[in-house]
Design an enzyme around this catalytic site. Sequence first.
Site, PDB file in Angstrom:
ATOM      1  N   LYS A 253     -22.022  38.303 -42.396  1.00 38.30           N
ATOM      2  CA  LYS A 253     -20.887  37.444 -42.663  1.00 38.30           C
ATOM      3  C   LYS A 253     -21.027  36.123 -42.964  1.00 38.30           C
ATOM      4  CE  LYS A 253     -17.659  39.942 -39.456  1.00 38.30           C
ATOM      5  NZ  LYS A 253     -16.741  39.742 -38.616  1.00 38.30           N
TER       6      LYS A 253
ATOM      7  N   ASP B 193     -10.058  38.385 -40.015  1.00 32.23           N
ATOM      8  CA  ASP B 193     -10.056  38.366 -38.371  1.00 32.23           C
ATOM      9  C   ASP B 193      -8.960  38.041 -38.004  1.00 32.23           C
ATOM     10  OD1 ASP B 193     -12.144  40.255 -38.475  1.00 32.23           O
ATOM     11  OD2 ASP B 193     -13.566  38.754 -38.327  1.00 32.23           O
TER      12      ASP B 193
END
Length: 277
Positions: free
Chosen positions: A66, A102
């Site tokens: 990520k 997220d």
Amino acid sequence: MTRHCFVIGQPIAHSRSPMIHRHWLAEHGIDGSYERIEVAPGEVPGFIARLRAGEFAGGNVTVPNKELVLPLLDEVSETARRMGAVNTIWREDGRLHGDNTDAYGFLAHLDATVPGWDVRTRTALVLGAGGAARAVITGLAARGVVRIMLVNRSPSRAQDLAALFPGRVAAHPWSDCAALVGASGLIVNTTSLGMRGQPPLELDLSALRPGTIVDDIVYVPLETALLGEARRRGGIPVDGLGMLLHQAVPGFERWFGRQPAVTPALRAKLEADIPGR
Ligand code: ATR
């Protein structure tokens, strides 16, 4: 033309993202695919080159990639930049865009489970100081939670994260947890403790005020020991599966042009796949 999408990470075999996106592809009758692809950190630049060349419409990025993909993209959203991590990539006008969904997923699930939570939540306790904690704190700060108390096994990591949100987030020692519980309107576990195969999360909830929201981002098992204990003490449990489902929504919309819904049928499909429910 079939639009191909991916989730890249290492390991990747257990990713539940294909189940989510394939459900939506079938539901909307879209000609598309979504595959797990094992990509080691060293292979990330090569994979991004394939994406740039047009092999895929976009996809998701998971651990440990990520942070690595961020500098390889052309446009990175403010949120992803602030988190230092990208979990969703798409191609638009020949350019590669990255976002981090997220925090959105965390908030969308909380909104759906406890409508109006933000109106009454002024103080939150967050356990953990990794990437998930950063997303949760970003979300809580965006919704105006005034005081966020952060606790982590490694105190220096908690202090570093707190320093990114001056005046709003303060690091506290783990030994203060039991007292902080009673001062919190919302408690969020972002650590892996309590997950199947991991050590238990030992958090004394005896000071929990009834009506306190207790959110565990762990979803294997679906009802963690923390959530069970919170329920018994009059707290409002919020499980981690919803965050996983909701964080997938913006990506699907970018790749396939349709806004998907987090429905009971989709949730049931994922629940059936969780061991030891
Ligand atoms: P993520 O990106 O999913 O948040 P991470 O960055 O590896 O993953 O963070 C995991 C979190 O769980 C951290 O807060 C970690 O604490 P440390 O910063 O001290 O490592 C916490 N964690 C993991 N295993 C733990 C354990 N056995 N006891 C206490 N905390 C633990």
